[in-house]
Design a protein around this motif. Sequence first.
Motif, PDB file in Angstrom:
ATOM      1  N   ALA A   1      25.899 -51.171  16.585  1.00 59.95           N
ATOM      2  CA  ALA A   1      26.520 -52.448  16.966  1.00 59.95           C
ATOM      3  C   ALA A   1      28.027 -52.381  16.771  1.00 59.95           C
ATOM      4  CB  ALA A   1      25.924 -53.590  16.146  1.00 59.95           C
TER       5      ALA A   1
ATOM      6  N   ARG B   1      24.008 -65.288  20.442  1.00 58.30           N
ATOM      7  CA  ARG B   1      24.889 -64.874  21.536  1.00 58.30           C
ATOM      8  C   ARG B   1      25.269 -66.091  22.379  1.00 58.30           C
ATOM      9  NH1 ARG B   1      23.904 -62.775  26.556  1.00 58.30           N
ATOM     10  NH2 ARG B   1      22.983 -64.814  26.814  1.00 58.30           N
TER      11      ARG B   1
ATOM     12  N   VAL C   1      28.537 -57.154  21.153  1.00 56.80           N
ATOM     13  CA  VAL C   1      27.373 -56.356  20.789  1.00 56.80           C
ATOM     14  C   VAL C   1      26.248 -56.647  21.790  1.00 56.80           C
ATOM     15  CG1 VAL C   1      25.635 -55.950  19.022  1.00 56.80           C
ATOM     16  CG2 VAL C   1      27.990 -56.353  18.346  1.00 56.80           C
TER      17      VAL C   1
ATOM     18  N   TYR D   1      21.249 -49.496  13.196  1.00 55.19           N
ATOM     19  CA  TYR D   1      21.579 -50.460  14.242  1.00 55.19           C
ATOM     20  C   TYR D   1      22.919 -51.133  13.982  1.00 55.19           C
ATOM     21  CZ  TYR D   1      16.981 -49.817  16.317  1.00 55.19           C
ATOM     22  OH  TYR D   1      15.882 -49.283  16.931  1.00 55.19           O
ATOM     23  N   THR D   2      23.241 -51.354  12.708  1.00 52.13           N
ATOM     24  CA  THR D   2      24.548 -51.946  12.418  1.00 52.13           C
ATOM     25  C   THR D   2      25.658 -51.004  12.855  1.00 52.13           C
ATOM     26  OG1 THR D   2      23.535 -52.951  10.480  1.00 52.13           O
ATOM     27  CG2 THR D   2      25.923 -53.060  10.615  1.00 52.13           C
TER      28      THR D   2
ATOM     29  N   THR E   1      22.429 -46.952  22.662  1.00 48.89           N
ATOM     30  CA  THR E   1      21.354 -47.712  22.013  1.00 48.89           C
ATOM     31  C   THR E   1      20.140 -46.825  21.743  1.00 48.89           C
ATOM     32  OG1 THR E   1      22.097 -49.668  23.179  1.00 48.89           O
ATOM     33  CG2 THR E   1      19.942 -49.790  22.157  1.00 48.89           C
TER      34      THR E   1
ATOM     35  N   VAL F   1      20.708 -54.545  21.254  1.00 47.03           N
ATOM     36  CA  VAL F   1      20.992 -54.024  19.917  1.00 47.03           C
ATOM     37  C   VAL F   1      20.798 -55.130  18.877  1.00 47.03           C
ATOM     38  CG1 VAL F   1      22.755 -53.003  18.435  1.00 47.03           C
ATOM     39  CG2 VAL F   1      22.557 -52.279  20.801  1.00 47.03           C
ATOM     40  N   MET F   2      21.229 -56.356  19.208  1.00 46.29           N
ATOM     41  CA  MET F   2      21.025 -57.482  18.298  1.00 46.29           C
ATOM     42  C   MET F   2      19.536 -57.703  18.031  1.00 46.29           C
ATOM     43  SD  MET F   2      23.581 -59.049  17.034  1.00 46.29           S
ATOM     44  CE  MET F   2      22.891 -60.644  16.634  1.00 46.29           C
TER      45      MET F   2
ATOM     46  N   LYS G   1      27.571 -54.226  27.866  1.00 44.40           N
ATOM     47  CA  LYS G   1      26.425 -54.603  27.043  1.00 44.40           C
ATOM     48  C   LYS G   1      25.113 -54.343  27.769  1.00 44.40           C
ATOM     49  CE  LYS G   1      27.722 -58.810  25.972  1.00 44.40           C
ATOM     50  NZ  LYS G   1      27.461 -60.119  25.341  1.00 44.40           N
TER      51      LYS G   1
ATOM     52  N   TYR H   1      29.695 -50.390  19.617  1.00 41.38           N
ATOM     53  CA  TYR H   1      29.799 -51.236  20.809  1.00 41.38           C
ATOM     54  C   TYR H   1      30.927 -52.237  20.645  1.00 41.38           C
ATOM     55  CZ  TYR H   1      25.543 -49.935  23.361  1.00 41.38           C
ATOM     56  OH  TYR H   1      24.590 -49.287  24.102  1.00 41.38           O
ATOM     57  N   PHE H   2      30.916 -52.931  19.502  1.00 41.57           N
ATOM     58  CA  PHE H   2      31.911 -53.972  19.261  1.00 41.57           C
ATOM     59  C   PHE H   2      33.331 -53.398  19.373  1.00 41.57           C
ATOM     60  CE2 PHE H   2      34.641 -55.956  15.979  1.00 41.57           C
ATOM     61  CZ  PHE H   2      34.850 -57.169  16.628  1.00 41.57           C
TER      62      PHE H   2
ATOM     63  N   LEU I   1      18.177 -54.914  15.898  1.00 43.94           N
ATOM     64  CA  LEU I   1      18.719 -55.082  14.541  1.00 43.94           C
ATOM     65  C   LEU I   1      17.956 -56.170  13.803  1.00 43.94           C
ATOM     66  CD1 LEU I   1      21.152 -54.300  12.659  1.00 43.94           C
ATOM     67  CD2 LEU I   1      22.375 -56.184  13.659  1.00 43.94           C
TER      68      LEU I   1
END
Lengths: 220, 218
Positions: free
Chosen positions: A190, B96, B60, A186-187, A169, B64-65, A155, A193-194, B68
């Motif tokens: 994400a 988080r 995540v 961005y979703t 990113t 990025v969060m 991360k 990454y997830f 977003l």
Amino acid sequence: MDFIIEFLPRIFDGFLVTIQVTFFGVIMGLALAIPLAIGDLYGGKIVSTIIKFYVEFFRGSALVAQLFIFYFSIPTLLNIRIDWFTVGLVAFTLNSAAYQKGYIKGAMESVYEDQMTAALSIGLSKVQAIIYVVLPQSLRIVIPAWSNEFCSLAKSTAALLTIGGKDLTAAGRTMASQTWRILESYTFIALIYFLWITTVMKALDILYNKVKIPGLEVSA
Amino acid sequence: MDPLSQLSFILWGVPTTLAISILSFLSGLALGIPLAFIRVYMGKPFQVMVDLYEKILRGVPEIVMMLLLYFGVGLALGLKPFDEAFFAVTFALGLRSGANQSQIFRGAIRGVGESQMIAARSLGLPTSQAIIHVMIPQTFIIATPGLGSEYALLIKDSAYAFILGVLETMKRTDILRMTTFDTVFPYFASAFIYILLTFPLATYLDMWGSRKRKELGL
């Protein structure tokens, strides 16, 4: 969905950067953390004080500050140029080693005493005892903590964007600003990454269950 | 600029750094405690949901969060108050932290042990009261060292707010670099400030936690 397909090559390149920096950092971090842990445990007062300073610097300060120090300060001091990718490799390795040292030391302490005495009593030298008895057991117990470290490192590589890195990113940000599909971009990032972080963590979980010694677990 | 006024320029960012980390820690606490108890004491479907929440938020990157929430939800969808960078950052870190704190408290509940719950129930307390009066106070003591390092983590992660232009410690450091062209002093100074913010607290909570645990025999 067209805009995603159009940007796929760029995202893939960014993803490769993210994967490379993460794996390099976590593996070289481990390679550095093992001598640090051994030095801290067996190296005497001076060595362990130096190691404490090192660890406190990397664990106590913000990662962004560390990246900037490697990207701006150190090149100025040494009068050299370092590109963002090298900075990423070096900074994440040193940062991860500081965290992993703690985990490995903890694991070594938990197998340390009886095992060490037993190993010495059957005629192994201290070095041999560490290499053949303490380490193989410690490295198994440390897998769950290691998996967490992998997760947080994976991360944090997103911070490469602050020094102009072209990671996943950054690719997402380019996609967002060029297509104006901000939320979707961005979703999507994400989600990548997830998926990859969860997959690697699951794999480490399976590995842990395969190699673990029944009855020997860290009660942290 | 002399080093002292450079330092004070950076230090003016510390209140914002603290505000982000304290607010996100508290929202993480408000999320984490219920999630942990739901995960332990409620049925399978709730377990799966909490696990999924934790997995997503831990899988995540914080950056990025933030991007977003700020650009996607705040600016593109125009949803208030996410169009405010400070709020988007705090909320992203809070979500988080909720996932992390849920895990910390789950471990602490296990540490307190089922016997406390059984004893409370046998005294006639309903489950909800047993959780509030018996379990939560004890889980806090066991969770203290974990919560300390979570707070330290939030202080360090709050530096990501600089990406969205929030005027906290890191952003001020960066402004200083761009105005003075000094690439050495500002970054070492701010790294040192972060160490001062994280180290004493984490160490103190760690010591307090282990002393308290010994006292109570937990």
